[in-house]
Scaffold this motif. Structure first.
Motif, PDB file in Angstrom:
ATOM      1  N   PRO A 312       0.832  -1.209   0.000  1.00  0.00           N
ATOM      2  CA  PRO A 312       0.000   0.000   0.000  1.00  0.00           C
ATOM      3  C   PRO A 312       0.862   1.254   0.000  1.00  0.00           C
ATOM      4  CG  PRO A 312       0.102  -0.904   2.213  1.00  0.00           C
ATOM      5  CD  PRO A 312       1.009  -1.750   1.369  1.00  0.00           C
ATOM      6  N   LEU A 313       1.614   1.432  -1.052  1.00  0.00           N
ATOM      7  CA  LEU A 313       2.530   2.572  -1.075  1.00  0.00           C
ATOM      8  C   LEU A 313       1.782   3.845  -1.449  1.00  0.00           C
ATOM      9  CD1 LEU A 313       5.546   0.869  -2.885  1.00  0.00           C
ATOM     10  CD2 LEU A 313       5.023   0.974  -0.448  1.00  0.00           C
ATOM     11  N   MET A 314       2.242   4.942  -0.873  1.00  0.00           N
ATOM     12  CA  MET A 314       1.591   6.219  -1.143  1.00  0.00           C
ATOM     13  C   MET A 314       2.575   7.118  -1.847  1.00  0.00           C
ATOM     14  SD  MET A 314      -1.446   7.112   0.854  1.00  0.00           S
ATOM     15  CE  MET A 314      -0.959   8.779   0.878  1.00  0.00           C
ATOM     16  N   ALA A 315       2.063   7.788  -2.861  1.00  0.00           N
ATOM     17  CA  ALA A 315       2.907   8.743  -3.566  1.00  0.00           C
ATOM     18  C   ALA A 315       2.823  10.073  -2.830  1.00  0.00           C
ATOM     19  CB  ALA A 315       2.427   8.894  -4.991  1.00  0.00           C
ATOM     20  N   VAL A 316       3.769  10.300  -1.943  1.00  0.00           N
ATOM     21  CA  VAL A 316       3.735  11.547  -1.180  1.00  0.00           C
ATOM     22  C   VAL A 316       4.301  12.675  -2.027  1.00  0.00           C
ATOM     23  CG1 VAL A 316       4.314  12.652   0.993  1.00  0.00           C
ATOM     24  CG2 VAL A 316       4.084  10.178   0.885  1.00  0.00           C
ATOM     25  N   SER A 317       5.379  12.382  -2.721  1.00  0.00           N
ATOM     26  CA  SER A 317       5.973  13.422  -3.556  1.00  0.00           C
ATOM     27  C   SER A 317       6.804  12.789  -4.652  1.00  0.00           C
ATOM     28  CB  SER A 317       6.865  14.323  -2.714  1.00  0.00           C
ATOM     29  OG  SER A 317       7.966  13.572  -2.261  1.00  0.00           O
ATOM     30  N   GLY A 318       7.017  13.558  -5.719  1.00  0.00           N
ATOM     31  CA  GLY A 318       7.994  13.206  -6.735  1.00  0.00           C
ATOM     32  C   GLY A 318       7.645  12.001  -7.578  1.00  0.00           C
ATOM     33  N   LYS A 319       8.686  11.480  -8.223  1.00  0.00           N
ATOM     34  CA  LYS A 319       8.453  10.463  -9.247  1.00  0.00           C
ATOM     35  C   LYS A 319       8.940   9.080  -8.848  1.00  0.00           C
ATOM     36  CE  LYS A 319       8.877  13.701 -13.091  1.00  0.00           C
ATOM     37  NZ  LYS A 319       9.936  14.341 -13.861  1.00  0.00           N
ATOM     38  N   ILE A 325      10.059   3.786  -3.279  1.00  0.00           N
ATOM     39  CA  ILE A 325       9.168   4.626  -2.484  1.00  0.00           C
ATOM     40  C   ILE A 325       9.408   4.336  -1.013  1.00  0.00           C
ATOM     41  CG2 ILE A 325       6.753   5.113  -1.904  1.00  0.00           C
ATOM     42  CD1 ILE A 325       5.981   4.478  -4.705  1.00  0.00           C
ATOM     43  N   SER A 326       9.448   5.374  -0.211  1.00  0.00           N
ATOM     44  CA  SER A 326       9.688   5.196   1.211  1.00  0.00           C
ATOM     45  C   SER A 326       8.576   4.341   1.810  1.00  0.00           C
ATOM     46  CB  SER A 326       9.725   6.549   1.913  1.00  0.00           C
ATOM     47  OG  SER A 326       9.596   6.346   3.302  1.00  0.00           O
ATOM     48  N   ARG A 327       8.972   3.472   2.746  1.00  0.00           N
ATOM     49  CA  ARG A 327       7.973   2.686   3.455  1.00  0.00           C
ATOM     50  C   ARG A 327       7.511   3.446   4.699  1.00  0.00           C
ATOM     51  NH1 ARG A 327       8.781  -2.552   1.139  1.00  0.00           N
ATOM     52  NH2 ARG A 327       9.348  -2.003  -0.964  1.00  0.00           N
ATOM     53  N   GLY A 328       7.749   4.736   4.705  1.00  0.00           N
ATOM     54  CA  GLY A 328       7.411   5.564   5.867  1.00  0.00           C
ATOM     55  C   GLY A 328       5.915   5.627   6.119  1.00  0.00           C
ATOM     56  N   ILE A 329       5.578   6.044   7.313  1.00  0.00           N
ATOM     57  CA  ILE A 329       4.183   6.089   7.750  1.00  0.00           C
ATOM     58  C   ILE A 329       3.536   7.391   7.298  1.00  0.00           C
ATOM     59  CG2 ILE A 329       2.691   6.128   9.794  1.00  0.00           C
ATOM     60  CD1 ILE A 329       5.017   4.543  11.189  1.00  0.00           C
ATOM     61  N   VAL A 330       2.345   7.296   6.764  1.00  0.00           N
ATOM     62  CA  VAL A 330       1.609   8.479   6.329  1.00  0.00           C
ATOM     63  C   VAL A 330       0.320   8.587   7.142  1.00  0.00           C
ATOM     64  CG1 VAL A 330       0.558   9.658   4.375  1.00  0.00           C
ATOM     65  CG2 VAL A 330       2.517   8.157   3.995  1.00  0.00           C
ATOM     66  N   LEU A 331       0.208   9.639   7.936  1.00  0.00           N
ATOM     67  CA  LEU A 331      -0.992   9.852   8.755  1.00  0.00           C
ATOM     68  C   LEU A 331      -1.647  11.141   8.283  1.00  0.00           C
ATOM     69  CD1 LEU A 331      -2.673   8.968  11.256  1.00  0.00           C
ATOM     70  CD2 LEU A 331      -1.134  10.336  12.649  1.00  0.00           C
ATOM     71  N   THR A 345      -6.836   9.131   7.677  1.00  0.00           N
ATOM     72  CA  THR A 345      -6.285   8.006   6.928  1.00  0.00           C
ATOM     73  C   THR A 345      -4.908   7.675   7.473  1.00  0.00           C
ATOM     74  OG1 THR A 345      -7.498   8.422   4.885  1.00  0.00           O
ATOM     75  CG2 THR A 345      -5.417   7.251   4.666  1.00  0.00           C
ATOM     76  N   ILE A 346      -4.690   6.391   7.711  1.00  0.00           N
ATOM     77  CA  ILE A 346      -3.349   5.929   8.077  1.00  0.00           C
ATOM     78  C   ILE A 346      -2.897   4.974   6.971  1.00  0.00           C
ATOM     79  CG2 ILE A 346      -4.390   4.212   9.647  1.00  0.00           C
ATOM     80  CD1 ILE A 346      -0.919   5.676  10.237  1.00  0.00           C
ATOM     81  N   ALA A 347      -1.747   5.268   6.372  1.00  0.00           N
ATOM     82  CA  ALA A 347      -1.304   4.455   5.231  1.00  0.00           C
ATOM     83  C   ALA A 347       0.211   4.385   5.220  1.00  0.00           C
ATOM     84  CB  ALA A 347      -1.840   5.035   3.940  1.00  0.00           C
ATOM     85  N   LEU A 356       3.368   0.981  15.789  1.00  0.00           N
ATOM     86  CA  LEU A 356       3.726   2.396  15.810  1.00  0.00           C
ATOM     87  C   LEU A 356       2.681   3.212  15.039  1.00  0.00           C
ATOM     88  CD1 LEU A 356       5.892   4.474  16.630  1.00  0.00           C
ATOM     89  CD2 LEU A 356       7.034   3.999  14.442  1.00  0.00           C
ATOM     90  N   MET A 357       2.233   2.662  13.918  1.00  0.00           N
ATOM     91  CA  MET A 357       1.184   3.331  13.132  1.00  0.00           C
ATOM     92  C   MET A 357      -0.078   3.478  13.976  1.00  0.00           C
ATOM     93  SD  MET A 357       1.791   1.284   9.574  1.00  0.00           S
ATOM     94  CE  MET A 357       0.619   2.079   8.485  1.00  0.00           C
ATOM     95  N   ALA A 358      -0.388   2.418  14.718  1.00  0.00           N
ATOM     96  CA  ALA A 358      -1.573   2.459  15.577  1.00  0.00           C
ATOM     97  C   ALA A 358      -1.384   3.507  16.669  1.00  0.00           C
ATOM     98  CB  ALA A 358      -1.813   1.080  16.182  1.00  0.00           C
TER      99      ALA A 358
END
Lengths: 543, 429
Positions: A312-319, A325-331, A345-347, A356-358
């Motif tokens: 479930p990768l999220m395109a936070v920025s760039g190409k 793609i960073s596996r970082g947490i997106v809240l 949304t938590i992704a 940690l996401m929780a």
């Protein structure tokens, strides 16, 4: 129509969703979880089950690596019964660039990951099946985690603390009032409508989160990336083996329970394909080829099944794409991003960082609800992992029951073994001989673990996950559904058929050799001998 | 030097062996392990379903049409008369071993499956189907579907609920129930962990029979017919079945369930016993590892256990079965016949070996893969030459699907008898 009220709705029954549900219920916040399938049936249950040390990320993504090693240490304490502390190796083969080895050591040090170089001879001593072309090796604190047990334990704890769970219930609509989201409308398998109202709705649907946002009228772009894995029918290695090179297809072999898993490929797919993706034949070729490089006897070993999951990768920025793609947490607080109060949304992230996401999500919930409640999930063991008790002691406690049976039940359920096994023969007789699953374990799962069908039962117990892939035990399990869940005979047979179809889906990609022979027997039994295909919704109906 | 050396001791190999031995040929069978009769229903299917998936009532009529529609089918290579005679031959040979079979005067009947489906078949043991059962179906008879309480490999409710809905059973008054065998001493293996063989042994213990009968009568209530999972004895089945009928006063029928198949093992035992009593030599626990072919003839074969020693024969028969039995082998992107590397019908692409759904109405392509033969059942070597003294019979053959057609038993028996007759003619001139 059913109507409920709660404080927080969690959408998605993966590790993150159940983790949030548990965290909330520990903090004393009333919560309800909605899952359109079974818990851990999405990406959570479709990875190789590596408990990352963080070493894999250390070279390119230091932040993720640091998160990993921190969570690694926490999970080893709170989720003992879901984890096997195998340790891991990063192995440089003779045609790999040895510079990556040095870089790995350096970056692991920077991330705080205990990585130590050992000689190829030492590596071979630890893992005798390792390729003799090993040039260099690094030992890292990788381990193995069972995502099904982890998710189930989070669910058990949350439910025991008063949370509610609806599986096989899909969200149809986000109910709004002005700009605020105030509830959801769902529909279950029986086509019943359910409305749930809450102060806050958490979108923890992973890759399906884009869809949840869509029905809330919000645009959120996910970048689905398919990863395929192959299970081989022997535990060829007892330690996690990583290829010491930049991340690529087929660079890891993870042992788990009775099998080993070769991971992973990476293919970008269109969002509309996420519910219908299969393992491609060329992925199998790649996985076998690369797995064989690390452990040469892999190709002589029987392939058990193959499966794929969607990152479930999220395109936070760039190409950047795929693995990069960073596996970082997106809240995301949609109040701030889109002006919609009440939806979060938590992704992003990964199985490793589910807790940690929780925690981060629940902290935001508390802030929004104005409740000063602290997270304790990093200290509070999951049900089954309360105490550190050696298997030997448990086996002794149940003397009279075969040690292998007690051992397996304990391995899967930790201290909950005491809720499962009794010295009654019917309780501890084996239903699945491959994986040593007893009738008692099945009864416990059917009655306590929110099991709706034989596939769910498999996720809770490992029934049908062994070499025979449910040849005999599936029929027995169908019989036990009839007995313990008062499922009608017709419905039980339908569950049996669905289960065999689900197993078949994973067997097809590795359909040759002994796997093919096994299927010839299974097909002969269930179609030739029983005529199971003659019943139900299939086009073979004749009676 | 044997007259006839048969590689593979399943239904096909044993039938062929019996026919050859009966004619006085010096015959041997090499058998690698248990055969697929141990997984079977114990009924002999001939031709149960047509290509468009309809149930076939008159199999011989349908077999005649196969000759036109599918000339590669094993049945298309054999005269219908030979097929008829081979079924009679098998029935007679089994009868001389006191294993009695029912056939519906040249038509199919059905067998009841463990989940209550009804499958067309041609020969069934008298304890599975007979005239009395046929008659009972036409009257308002009480029938009870019973199981032994605690037995994990059979669930009578599945059979019961589906039979209740089956139009063939709509005149019957069906109930279900379970038999308690709580009188058994603790020293016996517990019923909860027993398989079919364990229970068959209980029936074979004479002193238990009166108690078992009493419990059966209790469970049967006012039913006059009962069905049990198929365990009424293995070696002494005839005597036990008869005694059970006397003791209970009931009609008792057997339903096959999960392997091991007691019904199939009875056939296996009977055929082996018959073969031995006719002077055949049964070499158990060894496998043919390979053979030499010279000038379009097999000169000898060698086995896994004794690679230096060779077996010589005038005629060879390959009856090694399908993939499950090891007669056909598959690997990553390859398939082959392991003993002689014979020409083999299969698809090169591995994703063409199977259907998308497990329970696809089309079954699976790999079930029709196998050794390709000419009309006389002689196979071809890898260069395409016919091997004159080698016959292929049974599940090793290509171009038929034993599950989709319900034809496995019939193909095994008829190709066996056809090849045997040719060998007999060859030896006797």
């Amino acid at each position: 129509m059913q109507r409920y009220e709660t404080e927080v709705i969690v959408i998605g029954g993966g590790a993150t969703g159940t983790g949030i549900l548990r965290d909330l219920s520990i903090r004393g916040i009333d919560a309800t979880l909605i899952e359109k399938n079974d818990i851990a049936s999405g990406t959570t249950g479709r990875n190789h089950g590596l408990l990352h040390s963080g070493a894999r990320y250390a070279v390119y993504d230091l932040e993720s690596a640091q998160e990993c090693i921190k969570e690694n240490k926490i999970l080893k304490k709170i989720a003992r019964h879901c984890i096997e502390d195998t340790g891991g190796l990063f192995v440089t083969l003779y045609h790999d660039n040895p510079k990556y080895h040095d870089l790995l050591l350096e970056r692991c040090k920077l991330a705080g990951i205990k990585a130590s170089e050992i000689s190829p001879m030492q590596a071979m001593a630890i893992e005798p099946n390792l390729s003799s072309h090993t040039l260099k090796a690094v030992k890292v604190p990788d381990a193995v985690i069972d995502p099904f047990r982890l998710t189930s334990s989070n669910m058990i704890d949350a439910v025991e603390r008063g949370a509610k769970i609806f599986t096989y219930t899909a969200v149809n609509k986000i109910i709004t009032s002005g700009n605020d989201s105030v509830g959801i409308e769902c529909i279950n398998k029986k086509n019943e409508k359910i409305e749930i109202y809450a102060n806050i709705i958490i979108n923890a649907a992973g890759i399906w989160g884009q869809h949840i946002c869509e029905i809330a009228g919000i645009e959120l772009k996910m970048m689905p990336s398919k990863g395929s894995m192959l299970i081989i029918d022997y535990r060829t290695n007892n330690i996690v083996i990583n290829r010491c090179r930049p991340p690529a297809d087929g660079d890891i072999v993870v042992p788990g329970d009775t099998v080993s898993i070769i991971g992973t490929t990476s293919k970008e797919i269109d969002y509309d394909k996420i519910d219908n993706c299969n393992v491609d034949d060329d992925e199998i070729d790649t996985l076998l080829k690369n797995g064989e490089d690390l452990l040469p006897n892999i190709r002589r070993t029987r392939g058990l099944r193959a499966y794929c999951g969607i990152r479930p990768l999220m395109a936070v920025s760039g190409k950047v794409k795929g693995r990069k793609i960073s596996r970082g947490i997106v809240l995301i607080d949609h109040k701030e991003r889109d002006g919609m109060e009440g939806l979060i949304t938590i992704a992003g992230g990964k199985l490793m960082t589910y807790r940690l996401m929780a925690e981060k999500t629940c902290d935001l919930i508390c802030k929004k609800l104005n409740r000063k409640l602290k997270c304790t999930t990093h200290k509070l063991p999951l049900p089954g992992s309360e105490k550190k008790i050696p298997a030997k002691q448990t086996i002794k406690h149940f003397s009279g029951i075969p040690a292998s049976t007690v051992g397996s039940t304990f391995y899967r359920h930790g201290q909950r073994v005491h809720n499962i096994l009794t010295k009654d023969k019917k309780n501890y007789r084996l239903i699945c001989e491959c994986e040593l699953v007893t009738e008692g374990e099945i009864e416990y799962a059917i009655k306590n673990l929110n099991v709706k069908n034989i596939t769910d039962l498999r996720r809770r117990t490992r029934i049908g996950m062994g070499p025979c892939q449910g040849e005999l035990c599936a029929y027995r399990a169908a019989g036990l559904f009839n007995e313990y869940n008062s499922t009608s005979p017709e419905e039980s047979l339908k569950l049996l058929k669905d289960f065999l179809e689900e197993r078949w889906n994973g067997i097809k990609p590795v359909f040759w050799g002994d796997g093919l022979r096994e299927i010839e027997l299974s097909y002969w039994i269930y179609q030739g001998l029983f005529g199971l295909g003659d019943f139900g919704d299939s086009d073979t109906e004749e009676n | 030097m044997y007259d006839c050396l048969i590689i593979g001791g399943g239904l096909a190999g044993l039938t062929c062996g019996i026919k050859c031995a009966k004619e006085g040929l010096r015959t041997a069978i090499i058998s690698g392990g248990i055969n697929s009769l141990h997984f079977s229903s114990g009924s002999i299917d001939l031709m149960g379903y047509s290509a468009d998936k309809n149930i076939i009532h008159n199999p011989f009529k349908h077999i005649k049409s196969i000759k036109r529609k599918n000339p590669q089918h094993p049945y298309a290579k054999i005269p219908v008369k030979t097929i008829e005679e081979s079924i009679t031959f098998l029935t007679d040979e089994l009868k001389s071993e006191k294993l009695l079979f029912y056939n519906n005067s040249g038509k199919n009947h059905f067998r009841i499956t463990a989940i209550g489906a009804t499958k067309p078949t041609y020969l069934s043991q008298e304890s599975v189907f007979n005239e009395q059962l046929d008659l009972a179906l036409k009257n308002n008879t009480r029938i009870s579907i019973l199981n032994f309480e605690g037995f994990r490999d059979y669930y009578q409710e599945f059979a019961f609920s589906n039979l209740k809905k089956n139009s063939l059973f709509n005149k019957l008054n069906i109930s279900s129930g379970s038999i308690k065998l709580s009188f058994l001493p603790d020293t016996k293996k517990h019923l909860l962990e027993s398989n079919s063989i364990d229970i068959a042994r209980l029936f074979e213990t004479e002193k238990y029979l009166p108690r078992i009968s009493e419990e059966i009568k209790k469970a049967a209530g006012d039913s006059t017919i009962i069905t049990l999972p198929a365990f009424i004895g293995l070696n002494n089945y005839n005597k036990i079945h008869k005694r059970l009928l006397e003791l209970t006063g009931l009609q008792i029928y057997e339903i096959p369930t999960l392997p091991p198949s007691i019904l199939g093992m009875r056939i296996d035992n009977a055929l082996k016993s018959r073969f031995s009593s006719l002077g055949g030599e049964f070499i158990a626990g060894d496998k043919a590892a390979g053979g030499e072919i010279y000038n379009h003839r097999v000169t000898h074969i060698y086995t896994e256990n004794y690679t230096e020693a060779t077996h010589h024969a005038k005629y060879y028969v390959l009856s090694t079965g399908s993939f499950l039995s090891g007669g056909l082998q598959s690997g990553f992107n390859k398939m082959y016949e392991p003993v002689f590397n014979l020409q083999f019908n299969w698809s090169r692409k591995r994703n063409k070996w199977y259907s998308d759904n497990f329970f696809s109405a089309e079954s699976h392509p790999f079930l029709s893969f196998g050794v390709n033969t000419n009309a006389a059942l002689h196979p071809y070597d890898k260069d395409g030459n016919v091997i004159d003294n080698l016959y292929c019979i049974g599940a090793v053959l290509s171009d038929y699907d034993p599950v989709r057609e319900a034809s496995g038993g019939g193909v095994a028996v008829s190709t066996a008898c056809y090849a045997a007759q040719k060998i007999i003619n060859g030896i006797k001139g």
